[in-house]
Write an enzyme that holds these catalytic residues in place. Sequence first.
Site, PDB file in Angstrom:
ATOM      1  N   HIS A   8       6.327  -0.992   4.649  1.00  0.00           N
ATOM      2  CA  HIS A   8       6.483   0.469   4.706  1.00  0.00           C
ATOM      3  C   HIS A   8       7.279   0.933   5.913  1.00  0.00           C
ATOM      4  O   HIS A   8       7.212   2.101   6.291  1.00  0.00           O
ATOM      5  CB  HIS A   8       5.103   1.138   4.661  1.00  0.00           C
ATOM      6  CG  HIS A   8       4.386   0.913   3.361  1.00  0.00           C
ATOM      7  ND1 HIS A   8       3.033   1.027   3.200  1.00  0.00           N
ATOM      8  CD2 HIS A   8       4.871   0.576   2.139  1.00  0.00           C
ATOM      9  CE1 HIS A   8       2.704   0.770   1.938  1.00  0.00           C
ATOM     10  NE2 HIS A   8       3.804   0.480   1.279  1.00  0.00           N
ATOM     11  N   THR A  11      -7.337  -0.431  13.027  1.00  0.00           N
ATOM     12  CA  THR A  11      -8.377   0.529  13.459  1.00  0.00           C
ATOM     13  C   THR A  11      -9.050   0.073  14.752  1.00  0.00           C
ATOM     14  O   THR A  11      -9.458   0.896  15.564  1.00  0.00           O
ATOM     15  CB  THR A  11      -9.458   0.741  12.368  1.00  0.00           C
ATOM     16  OG1 THR A  11      -9.972  -0.526  11.980  1.00  0.00           O
ATOM     17  CG2 THR A  11      -8.913   1.465  11.151  1.00  0.00           C
ATOM     18  N   CYS A  17      25.890  14.536  15.296  1.00  0.00           N
ATOM     19  CA  CYS A  17      26.304  15.391  14.181  1.00  0.00           C
ATOM     20  C   CYS A  17      25.323  16.527  13.865  1.00  0.00           C
ATOM     21  O   CYS A  17      25.577  17.346  12.989  1.00  0.00           O
ATOM     22  CB  CYS A  17      26.528  14.545  12.920  1.00  0.00           C
ATOM     23  SG  CYS A  17      24.993  14.020  12.158  1.00  0.00           S
ATOM     24  N   ALA A  46      -3.893  -0.735   6.986  1.00  0.00           N
ATOM     25  CA  ALA A  46      -4.277   0.115   8.114  1.00  0.00           C
ATOM     26  C   ALA A  46      -5.557  -0.350   8.819  1.00  0.00           C
ATOM     27  O   ALA A  46      -5.710  -0.149  10.024  1.00  0.00           O
ATOM     28  CB  ALA A  46      -4.429   1.550   7.630  1.00  0.00           C
ATOM     29  N   ILE A  61       2.867   0.621   9.981  1.00  0.00           N
ATOM     30  CA  ILE A  61       4.158   1.072  10.509  1.00  0.00           C
ATOM     31  C   ILE A  61       4.115   1.133  12.034  1.00  0.00           C
ATOM     32  O   ILE A  61       4.986   1.713  12.661  1.00  0.00           O
ATOM     33  CB  ILE A  61       4.508   2.468   9.924  1.00  0.00           C
ATOM     34  CG1 ILE A  61       3.370   3.482  10.194  1.00  0.00           C
ATOM     35  CG2 ILE A  61       4.749   2.368   8.421  1.00  0.00           C
ATOM     36  CD1 ILE A  61       3.686   4.903   9.721  1.00  0.00           C
ATOM     37  N   THR A  83      -7.254  -3.517   4.021  1.00  0.00           N
ATOM     38  CA  THR A  83      -6.499  -2.663   3.099  1.00  0.00           C
ATOM     39  C   THR A  83      -7.357  -2.315   1.889  1.00  0.00           C
ATOM     40  O   THR A  83      -8.070  -3.179   1.366  1.00  0.00           O
ATOM     41  CB  THR A  83      -5.167  -3.316   2.656  1.00  0.00           C
ATOM     42  OG1 THR A  83      -4.586  -2.529   1.597  1.00  0.00           O
ATOM     43  CG2 THR A  83      -5.323  -4.745   2.179  1.00  0.00           C
TER      44      THR A  83
HETATM   45  P1  NAD Z   1      -6.461   2.418   3.679  1.00  0.00           P
HETATM   46  O1  NAD Z   1      -6.789   3.448   4.708  1.00  0.00           O
HETATM   47  O2  NAD Z   1      -6.306   2.864   2.286  1.00  0.00           O
HETATM   48  O3  NAD Z   1      -7.603   1.299   3.691  1.00  0.00           O
HETATM   49  C1  NAD Z   1      -8.018   0.680   4.864  1.00  0.00           C
HETATM   50  C2  NAD Z   1      -9.132  -0.298   4.504  1.00  0.00           C
HETATM   51  O4  NAD Z   1      -9.426  -1.058   5.666  1.00  0.00           O
HETATM   52  C3  NAD Z   1     -10.424   0.390   4.072  1.00  0.00           C
HETATM   53  O5  NAD Z   1     -10.890  -0.221   2.880  1.00  0.00           O
HETATM   54  C4  NAD Z   1     -11.381   0.139   5.240  1.00  0.00           C
HETATM   55  O6  NAD Z   1     -12.707  -0.084   4.814  1.00  0.00           O
HETATM   56  C5  NAD Z   1     -10.824  -1.115   5.847  1.00  0.00           C
HETATM   57  N1  NAD Z   1     -11.036  -1.243   7.285  1.00  0.00           N
HETATM   58  C6  NAD Z   1     -10.931  -0.293   8.250  1.00  0.00           C
HETATM   59  N2  NAD Z   1     -11.108  -0.830   9.457  1.00  0.00           N
HETATM   60  C7  NAD Z   1     -11.350  -2.147   9.251  1.00  0.00           C
HETATM   61  C8  NAD Z   1     -11.621  -3.230  10.112  1.00  0.00           C
HETATM   62  N3  NAD Z   1     -11.668  -3.096  11.450  1.00  0.00           N
HETATM   63  N4  NAD Z   1     -11.815  -4.451   9.557  1.00  0.00           N
HETATM   64  C9  NAD Z   1     -11.786  -4.627   8.217  1.00  0.00           C
HETATM   65  N5  NAD Z   1     -11.538  -3.630   7.352  1.00  0.00           N
HETATM   66  C10 NAD Z   1     -11.304  -2.407   7.873  1.00  0.00           C
HETATM   67  O7  NAD Z   1      -5.189   1.623   4.216  1.00  0.00           O
HETATM   68  P2  NAD Z   1      -4.041   0.847   3.404  1.00  0.00           P
HETATM   69  O8  NAD Z   1      -4.616   0.107   2.267  1.00  0.00           O
HETATM   70  O9  NAD Z   1      -3.250   0.117   4.420  1.00  0.00           O
HETATM   71  O10 NAD Z   1      -3.125   1.994   2.774  1.00  0.00           O
HETATM   72  C11 NAD Z   1      -2.789   3.130   3.532  1.00  0.00           C
HETATM   73  C12 NAD Z   1      -1.309   3.363   3.780  1.00  0.00           C
HETATM   74  O11 NAD Z   1      -1.235   4.126   4.973  1.00  0.00           O
HETATM   75  C13 NAD Z   1      -0.487   2.146   4.041  1.00  0.00           C
HETATM   76  O12 NAD Z   1       0.686   2.308   3.338  1.00  0.00           O
HETATM   77  C14 NAD Z   1      -0.167   2.184   5.533  1.00  0.00           C
HETATM   78  O13 NAD Z   1       1.207   1.993   5.745  1.00  0.00           O
HETATM   79  C15 NAD Z   1      -0.413   3.596   5.960  1.00  0.00           C
HETATM   80  N6  NAD Z   1      -1.090   3.702   7.278  1.00  0.00           N
HETATM   81  C16 NAD Z   1      -0.663   2.915   8.307  1.00  0.00           C
HETATM   82  C17 NAD Z   1      -1.286   2.982   9.537  1.00  0.00           C
HETATM   83  C18 NAD Z   1      -0.785   2.089  10.645  1.00  0.00           C
HETATM   84  O14 NAD Z   1       0.403   1.782  10.694  1.00  0.00           O
HETATM   85  N7  NAD Z   1      -1.654   1.629  11.540  1.00  0.00           N
HETATM   86  C19 NAD Z   1      -2.370   3.845   9.728  1.00  0.00           C
HETATM   87  C20 NAD Z   1      -2.782   4.654   8.652  1.00  0.00           C
HETATM   88  C21 NAD Z   1      -2.133   4.553   7.418  1.00  0.00           C
END
Ligand code: NAD
Length: 244
Positions: A122, A27, A155, A23, A106, A193
């Site tokens: 996912h 961001t 359906c 995720a 996603i 992540t």
């Molecule tokens: P997580 O939220 O657990 O972790 C995100 C990590 O990224 C954190 O450690 C954070 O410090 C770091 N981070 C945030 N912005 C950053 C940046 N610009 N540069 C570097 N690091 C950055 O996310 P995860 O590990 O992907 O697990 C969460 C689950 O939620 C996943 O399964 C995902 O599918 C889902 N999710 C997806 C989305 C999306 O599709 N964009 C958004 C939210 C959650």
Amino acid sequence: MDNLRQLKQVLQESVQIVFFGGAGTSTESGIPDFRSADGLYSNQTNRLQSPEDILSRSFFLKEPEAFYTFYKSNMIHVEAKPNAAHLALAKLEQQGRLQTVITQNIDGLHQLAGSRKVLELHGSVHRNHCVKCKKAYPIQEVIHSAQMVPTCETCGGIIKPDVVLYEENLDQQVMEQAISSISKAEVLIVAGTSLTVYPAAGMIRYFQGHTLVLINKEKTSFDEQADLVIHERVGQVLSEAMKN
Ligand code: NAD
């Protein structure tokens, strides 16, 4: 920054690079992650149910209305554009050096940036299907459904996003492809992540190449296993590393 110079060199010298992201990769496109200080977990208004509870299979089946109320306002971001990280990875693929993007996201932003070899562990908000007759629906049908819960025009069954909910298994074929590309990689870039969602996070143990790169704003429990750790924004790091 020494580590950035080292990353630049690794990217220039390698042709079997694989990216594994989460995720945090999105961001910088304005999509909140789950576990950052300003992520969905800390901003949730409903303290009784966590996003994990709501985004679970049992909750979807039991309370589709509440599921979709949360899902539509928090997980769908059709207005989001690819950021510097997505664009740098698409360019690296075009140069023939990046073999696969493996994402836990996603949101479909890697494809929008031009990446072709994307494995979505996912699933994707862009694909949806009727739970009864399996008819496929685009995201627009979900967003603009007459009722909060979108239903099948054929359906009447409930439409479900092709997103892997908590309590559901990952697609076996996608998982095998991801493991296969990680095990063939010489360089694995793990970025954005928290590496806390399994089985996805466990896949990086299949890496047997020479350089494991970890780019994350905050520390992760895998930092010590990495050859190169950069605690900066992934978009900034990858775009800098791709500059000539
Ligand atoms: P997580 O939220 O657990 O972790 C995100 C990590 O990224 C954190 O450690 C954070 O410090 C770091 N981070 C945030 N912005 C950053 C940046 N610009 N540069 C570097 N690091 C950055 O996310 P995860 O590990 O992907 O697990 C969460 C689950 O939620 C996943 O399964 C995902 O599918 C889902 N999710 C997806 C989305 C999306 O599709 N964009 C958004 C939210 C959650």
